[in-house]
Motif scaffolding. Structure first.
Motif, short mmCIF file in Angstrom:
data_model
loop_
_atom_site.label_atom_id
_atom_site.label_comp_id
_atom_site.label_asym_id
_atom_site.label_seq_id
_atom_site.Cartn_x
_atom_site.Cartn_y
_atom_site.Cartn_z
N LEU A 10 0.96 -42.84 -32.10
CA LEU A 10 -0.43 -43.14 -31.77
C LEU A 10 -1.37 -42.16 -32.45
O LEU A 10 -2.45 -42.55 -32.94
CB LEU A 10 -0.62 -43.08 -30.26
N LEU A 11 -1.00 -40.88 -32.48
CA LEU A 11 -1.83 -39.87 -33.14
C LEU A 11 -2.00 -40.20 -34.61
O LEU A 11 -3.11 -40.15 -35.16
CB LEU A 11 -1.21 -38.48 -32.96
N PHE A 12 -0.91 -40.54 -35.28
CA PHE A 12 -0.95 -40.87 -36.70
C PHE A 12 -1.84 -42.09 -36.94
O PHE A 12 -2.69 -42.09 -37.84
CB PHE A 12 0.46 -41.12 -37.22
N LEU A 13 -1.67 -43.11 -36.14
CA LEU A 13 -2.45 -44.33 -36.31
C LEU A 13 -3.93 -44.09 -36.01
O LEU A 13 -4.81 -44.63 -36.71
CB LEU A 13 -1.90 -45.43 -35.40
N TRP A 14 -4.21 -43.28 -35.00
CA TRP A 14 -5.60 -43.01 -34.66
C TRP A 14 -6.30 -42.27 -35.80
O TRP A 14 -7.47 -42.56 -36.12
CB TRP A 14 -5.70 -42.19 -33.38
N VAL A 15 -5.62 -41.31 -36.41
CA VAL A 15 -6.21 -40.57 -37.53
C VAL A 15 -6.63 -41.52 -38.65
O VAL A 15 -7.68 -41.37 -39.27
CB VAL A 15 -5.23 -39.50 -38.05
N LEU A 16 -5.82 -42.54 -38.90
CA LEU A 16 -6.10 -43.48 -39.99
C LEU A 16 -7.37 -44.27 -39.75
O LEU A 16 -8.04 -44.69 -40.72
CB LEU A 16 -4.92 -44.44 -40.18
N LEU A 37 -13.40 -46.18 -35.68
CA LEU A 37 -13.54 -46.29 -34.23
C LEU A 37 -14.73 -45.49 -33.72
O LEU A 37 -15.37 -45.87 -32.73
CB LEU A 37 -12.26 -45.81 -33.54
N ALA A 38 -15.03 -44.37 -34.40
CA ALA A 38 -16.16 -43.54 -33.97
C ALA A 38 -17.48 -44.31 -34.05
O ALA A 38 -18.41 -44.05 -33.28
CB ALA A 38 -16.23 -42.28 -34.82
N ARG A 39 -17.57 -45.27 -34.97
CA ARG A 39 -18.80 -46.07 -35.08
C ARG A 39 -19.02 -46.90 -33.82
O ARG A 39 -20.14 -47.30 -33.52
CB ARG A 39 -18.71 -46.99 -36.29
N ALA A 97 -9.15 -43.71 -26.73
CA ALA A 97 -8.08 -44.48 -27.35
C ALA A 97 -6.73 -44.19 -26.70
O ALA A 97 -5.93 -45.10 -26.46
CB ALA A 97 -8.02 -44.16 -28.85
N PHE A 98 -6.46 -42.91 -26.41
CA PHE A 98 -5.17 -42.58 -25.81
C PHE A 98 -5.10 -43.03 -24.36
O PHE A 98 -4.02 -43.41 -23.88
CB PHE A 98 -4.93 -41.07 -25.93
N ALA A 99 -6.21 -42.98 -23.64
CA ALA A 99 -6.21 -43.50 -22.27
C ALA A 99 -5.94 -45.00 -22.27
O ALA A 99 -5.17 -45.51 -21.44
CB ALA A 99 -7.54 -43.19 -21.59
N ALA A 100 -6.55 -45.72 -23.21
CA ALA A 100 -6.31 -47.16 -23.31
C ALA A 100 -4.85 -47.44 -23.66
O ALA A 100 -4.23 -48.38 -23.12
CB ALA A 100 -7.23 -47.77 -24.37
#
Length: 411
Positions: free
Chosen positions: A10-16, A21-23, A31-34
Motif C-alpha cells: 500500500l505504501l508503494f502504491l500510494w507513493v505512485l 490524490l492530494a488534488r 488512504a490507509f484508513a480506507a
C-alpha cells in the motif's frame, strides 16, 4: 507477515499516486484508513489482524514512542519563534487541563450514567492533537509562522503530558481487586519517575557521545541518522524493563537530544522521522480496521454530538480564553483554537484501551474515538485551505521571524 506485505504494498502504491490524490484532499492517513476498512474490517476480512496479541500491543506502543521522540526533537525548529511569548505556557498549563475537564463533563452530559474513570479515559484519548491529517497546513507560508509554531509545539508536548495520565486511568479500570487507589497512584508515579530517569540518562549520554564523535570526526554526519533512529527504541525498551513508562522515556530522551541536533544538523533526524511517518500509517490502517466495528451499538446521534462538542467547545473555548492578552492576534487565537485535528495519538490510545478494557467499556472508547477522529478528518481537512486563504488576504502584524523550518515527512 501477510499484514506487513499488504502495508508495504500500500505504501508503494500510494507513493505512485500521492500527488494525484492530494488534488482531491486524500492524504496518506485517509488512504490507509480506507484500506484498513476495505481489507481488514468486518467479520470476514481479507487480511486478518489479531489486535489482542501482546506483539500487536507492543508494536502500537512503539509507534507512539517513536512519534513522541520526534515530536520532542522537532520542537527545536519552532521554539525560537515563540521565545518570550506567554502563549505556549498558557496552552499547555491552562488550556490543556481545562480541555480535558470539559471533555469529561461533555461525556457525562451526553452519556449519563457512564463512570467517571471511563469518561476520563475517553477525554484523554480524544483530546491530543495530531497535525498529520493537515500536515500541508504547517508548510503553508500563508499561515503566520507563530501560529504554526504554536500548533507544532503544542502537538508535540500535549501527548507527552497526557500519556502517563492515560496509563493511570486505564489501569484504574482494569486493576485487580487488591489494588487500591493509593497503589495505582504510587505505581503511576513510579513509572513516570523511572521513565524520566531512564529517558534523561539515555538522552544525555547519547547527546554527549554524538557531539564528541561529531567534533572529533569519528563518524560521518549521515551515520548519525541511525543513532537518532535507535534512541526512541532504546529509551522505550530500557524504561519498560524496569517498569517505567516507555512513552515518557522516549519523549524525555527526545527533549535531551534536541539540542544535539542543532550541532550535528537536522538531517540527522530524517531517518527517524520517515520511520515515524511509516509507523503512523500502520496505526491509521489499524484504525480503519477497527472503525468497521464502531457504531454497532447505536447511539450515533449521541456520538456525533459528543464529537462536535469535543472538537469545538472543549478545544476552542479554553484555547481562545487562555491566549487572551497574549501577543497572538484575535484571528490567530481563533485559528489555534480551531485547528486541533485528532490523529495517530488518539488512534494508538484508543486501540490500547480497546484491547485492555472489558467489552462494553472497550466499545465505548472505540465509538467515541471513531466519531471524533472521522469528524476531525472531515472538518479540519475541509477548512484548512479556506483558513489559509483568509490569512493570505489579511496579513497579521508580527515581529521578524526566523528562518522557516524545512518541511518534513511524507504523511
Amino acid at each position: 507477515m501477510i499484514a506487513l506485505l499488504v502495508l508495504l504494498s500500500l505504501l508503494f502504491l500510494w507513493v505512485l499516486v500521492s500527488d494525484r490524490l492530494a488534488r482531491w484532499s486524500i492524504t496518506a492517513p485517509i488512504a490507509f484508513a480506507a484500506a484498513g476498512i476495505l481489507l481488514s474490517g468486518g467479520d470476514d476480512p481479507v487480511v486478518a489482524i489479531d489486535m489482542d496479541t501482546h506483539t500487536f500491543q507492543r508494536g502500537l506502543e512503539l509507534v507512539l514512542a517513536v512519534m513522541l521522540f520526534t515530536d520532542a526533537t522537532e520542537a527545536r525548529d519552532y521554539a525560537p519563534r515563540l521565545r518570550g511569548s506567554v502563549g505556549m505556557g498558557r496552552l499547555l498549563g491552562i488550556a490543556l487541563p481545562v480541555s480535558l475537564v470539559l471533555a469529561a463533563l461533555t461525556g457525562a452530559l451526553v452519556f449519563p450514567g457512564t463512570s467517571w474513570w471511563l469518561l476520563a479515559v475517553a477525554a484523554l484519548v480524544v483530546m491530543p492533537m495530531d497535525l498529520a491529517p493537515v500536515l500541508m497546513f504547517l508548510r503553508d507560508e500563508r499561515i503566520p509562522l507563530r501560529v504554526r509554531a504554536a500548533l507544532n509545539i503544542e502537538g508535540g508536548f500535549n501527548d507527552g503530558l497526557i500519556s502517563p495520565l492515560f496509563v493511570f486511568c486505564v489501569a484504574n479500570i482494569v486493576s485487580a481487586e487488591g489494588d487500591t487507589f493509593t497503589d495505582l497512584v504510587l505505581n503511576a508515579l513510579k513509572g513516570v519517575v523511572f521513565a524520566t530517569g531512564v529517558g534523561s540518562a539515555i538522552g544525555y549520554l547519547a547527546s554527549v557521545a554524538v557531539r564528541w564523535s561529531f567534533e572529533h570526526r569519528w563518524a560521518k554526519p549521515a551515520n548519525f541518522r541511525f543513532a537518532a533512529l535507535a534512541l526512541p527504541f532504546l529509551a522505550y525498551s530500557a524504561s519498560v524493563l524496569i517498569d517505567g513508562n516507555g512513552f515518557v522515556a522516549a519523549f524525555v530522551a527526545g527533549l535531551w537530544y534536541a539540542n544535539t541536533v542543532l550541532v550535528v544538523g537536522g538531517e540527522s533526524l530524517v531517518l527517524v522521522e520517515d520511520v515515524s511517518h511509516l509507523l503512523a500509517l500502520s496505526a491509521w490502517y489499524a484504525f480503519g480496521a477497527l472503525t468497521t466495528a464502531a457504531f454497532n451499538g447505536g447511539h450515533v446521534p449521541q456520538l456525533l454530538a459528543y464529537a462536535v462538542l469535543v472538537l469545538i467547545v472543549a478545544r476552542f473555548v479554553p484555547v481562545v480564553a487562555s491566549l487572551a492578552g497574549s501577543d497572538f492576534t484575535r484571528p490567530e487565537r481563533a485559528a489555534i483554537g480551531w485547528l486541533g485535528p485528532r490523529g495517530v495519538t488518539s488512534i494508538v490510545f484508543a486501540v490500547l484501551a480497546y484491547v485492555q478494557l472489558p467489552g462494553e467499556e472497550a466499545d465505548f472508547i472505540l465509538n467515541v474515538t471513531a466519531a471524533t477522529v472521522l469528524l476531525s478528518v472531515l472538518v479540519h481537512g475541509v477548512t484548512a485551505e479556506p483558513l489559509a486563504r483568509w490569512f493570505a488576504r489579511h496579513p497579521q502584524p508580527e515581529g521578524p521571524a526566523p528562518e522557516e523550518p524545512a518541511p518534513k515527512g511524507v504523511a
